[in-house]
Motif scaffolding. Structure first.
Motif, PDB file in Angstrom:
ATOM      1  N   ILE A 135      58.364  22.914 -27.120  1.00  0.00           N
ATOM      2  CA  ILE A 135      58.154  22.526 -25.723  1.00  0.00           C
ATOM      3  C   ILE A 135      58.624  23.647 -24.789  1.00  0.00           C
ATOM      4  N   LEU A 136      59.799  24.214 -25.090  1.00  0.00           N
ATOM      5  CA  LEU A 136      60.312  25.310 -24.275  1.00  0.00           C
ATOM      6  C   LEU A 136      59.374  26.515 -24.327  1.00  0.00           C
ATOM      7  N   VAL A 141      55.150  29.944 -21.708  1.00  0.00           N
ATOM      8  CA  VAL A 141      53.809  30.536 -21.671  1.00  0.00           C
ATOM      9  C   VAL A 141      53.188  30.323 -20.301  1.00  0.00           C
ATOM     10  N   VAL A 142      53.283  29.108 -19.798  1.00  0.00           N
ATOM     11  CA  VAL A 142      52.713  28.802 -18.476  1.00  0.00           C
ATOM     12  C   VAL A 142      53.422  29.606 -17.392  1.00  0.00           C
ATOM     13  N   VAL A 143      54.753  29.654 -17.454  1.00  0.00           N
ATOM     14  CA  VAL A 143      55.516  30.385 -16.442  1.00  0.00           C
ATOM     15  C   VAL A 143      55.167  31.869 -16.472  1.00  0.00           C
ATOM     16  N   CYS A 144      55.134  32.465 -17.666  1.00  0.00           N
ATOM     17  CA  CYS A 144      54.819  33.890 -17.783  1.00  0.00           C
ATOM     18  C   CYS A 144      53.401  34.190 -17.309  1.00  0.00           C
ATOM     19  N   ALA A 148      52.494  36.614 -14.243  1.00  0.00           N
ATOM     20  CA  ALA A 148      51.619  37.766 -14.477  1.00  0.00           C
ATOM     21  C   ALA A 148      50.446  37.784 -13.504  1.00  0.00           C
ATOM     22  N   ILE A 149      49.877  36.610 -13.227  1.00  0.00           N
ATOM     23  CA  ILE A 149      48.684  36.544 -12.380  1.00  0.00           C
ATOM     24  C   ILE A 149      49.028  36.700 -10.907  1.00  0.00           C
ATOM     25  N   TYR A 150      50.044  35.960 -10.454  1.00  0.00           N
ATOM     26  CA  TYR A 150      50.291  35.897  -9.014  1.00  0.00           C
ATOM     27  C   TYR A 150      51.363  36.867  -8.529  1.00  0.00           C
ATOM     28  N   TRP A 151      52.217  37.342  -9.421  1.00  0.00           N
ATOM     29  CA  TRP A 151      53.239  38.295  -9.005  1.00  0.00           C
ATOM     30  C   TRP A 151      52.792  39.726  -9.296  1.00  0.00           C
ATOM     31  N   SER A 159      39.723  31.806 -20.514  1.00  0.00           N
ATOM     32  CA  SER A 159      39.965  30.365 -20.474  1.00  0.00           C
ATOM     33  C   SER A 159      41.452  30.082 -20.641  1.00  0.00           C
ATOM     34  N   PHE A 160      41.989  29.275 -19.722  1.00  0.00           N
ATOM     35  CA  PHE A 160      43.406  28.912 -19.818  1.00  0.00           C
ATOM     36  C   PHE A 160      43.641  27.990 -21.012  1.00  0.00           C
TER      37      PHE A 160
END
Length: 276
Positions: A135-136, A141-144, A148-151, A159-160
Motif C-alpha cells: 500500500i505504501l 508511485v502516485v506521489v512520485c 514528476a508531472i507537475y513539479w 496510460s495511468f
C-alpha cells in the motif's frame, strides 16, 4: 546576449547582422540562435547566388544541410530522462530493502516463537507483513508521478492505469525478493546489505536508469535481461515520454509478469512456521 553573424550583401561584400537573444532560458536561447543562423545563412546563399548569376559566373552547388529532430525529449532535458527511472529506485528501497527486515527482525527480537504459536497460517503472516509495504509503495508511485508531472514538468503521454499495473507487478517482485532474503538471512544487517546489493544497486546502475543499456558491453547487456528493474524502467520511460500503447509494451510487461509469478511463488514456499 548579443549574437552577431555575417551574410553577403547585394554588392558582393559582407554585412553584419546582430540578433539580441534573451538567454534566461539557455536551452531556448541556443535553439533560437540555431534557427537564426540557419535563416541568415540561407538568405546569404540566395543573395550570393543571384549576384553570381548576374555576372555570368558559375554557381557553386549548395552544400548539403543536415537538420536533426529529437523525438520524445525535444529539449534534451536530463530531468525527463532521469526522473521516470526514480520510481524504480523508490520501489526498490520500499520493496526489497524494507521488507528484508521483516522476518529477520522477528528472529533478532526473539518474537518468532510467539508468531509461530499463533493460529494464523504462513500465508497470512506473509500477507500481513507485505500488505502495508505494498500500500505504501503504490501510494508513493502516485506521489512520485504527480511530482514528476507537475513539479518537474516531465511529459506524461501514456496510460495511468498501465503505470499502476506495471508498478504493482514490480512492487510484488521486490516485496517477494525482500521477504525471501529476510527468511534466509535471519539477521537485519545481513538482510539489508544483501537486499541493497541485489536490488538497489542493479536498479541504479544496470536498469537503464542512468546509462543506456545499448551502450553497455555485450556481457552486461545479457546480465540486464535477468533484472526486473530493466523492464520496469523501460516501461516507465515509454509511458511517460513516448505514450506507448499498452498493447505494444508486451516485450517488457511479459518478462515482468514472469518475474512476479516466480518470485511470489519462491517467497511463499520459503517461509514456514517452524523454528529451524
Amino acid at each position: 546576449f548579443p549574437y552577431t553573424t555575417l551574410f553577403r550583401s547585394t554588392e558582393g561584400g559582407s554585412v553584419e547582422v546582430q540578433a539580441l537573444v534573451d538567454a534566461t532560458d539557455d536551452n531556448t536561447a541556443a535553439v533560437l540562435i540555431g534557427y537564426t543562423q540557419a535563416v541568415v545563412q540561407g538568405y546569404s546563399a540566395e543573395v550570393q547566388s543571384r549576384w553570381l548569376t548576374r555576372r555570368g559566373q558559375q554557381i557553386q552547388p549548395a552544400p548539403i544541410g543536415v537538420e536533426t529532430r529529437t523525438w520524445y525529449n525535444e529539449n534534451l532535458e536530463s530531468s525527463a530522462f532521469i526522473i521516470p527511472g526514480v520510481l524504480a529506485l523508490v520501489m526498490s528501497v520500499i520493496g526489497a530493502f524494507l521488507t528484508s527486515l521483516t522476518i529477520a527482525r522477528e528472529w533478532e527480537r526473539g518474537t518468532m516463537e510467539q508468531l509461530i504459536s499463533t493460529p494464523v497460517s504462513a500465508m497470512e503472516i506473509m500477507l500481513g507483513k507485505l500488505a502495508p509495504y505494498f500500500i505504501l509503495g503504490m501510494f508513493d508511485v502516485v506521489v512520485c508521478a504527480v511530482i514528476a508531472i507537475y513539479w518537474f514538468h516531465v511529459p506524461f503521454r501514456g496510460s495511468f492505469i498501465t503505470l499502476l499495473i506495471s508498478s504493482a507487478m514490480f512492487l510484488i517482485v521486490v516485496l517477494s525478493l525482500g521477504f525471501f532474503i529476510s527468511v534466509l538471512a535471519k539477521n537485519q544487517f545481513a538482510a539489508s546489505q544483501i537486499a541493497l546489493l541485489i536490488t538497489f544497486l542493479p536498479a541504479f546502475l544496470l536498469s537503464g536508469f542512468l546509462f543506456s543499456i545499448e551502450q553497455m558491453p555485450v556481457a552486461l547487456q545479457w546480465i540486464t535481461r535477468i533484472l526486473p528493474a530493466r523492464y520496469y524502467v523501460s516501461v516507465l520511460k515509454k509511458i511517460f515520454l513516448k505514450g506507448t500503447p499498452t498493447a505494444m509494451l508486451s516485450a517488457d510487461l511479459i518478462p515482468l509478469a514472469v518475474f512476479t509469478f516466480v518470485l511470489a511463488l519462491l517467497a511463499t514456499r520459503a517461509f514456514h512456521k517452524k523454528l529451524t
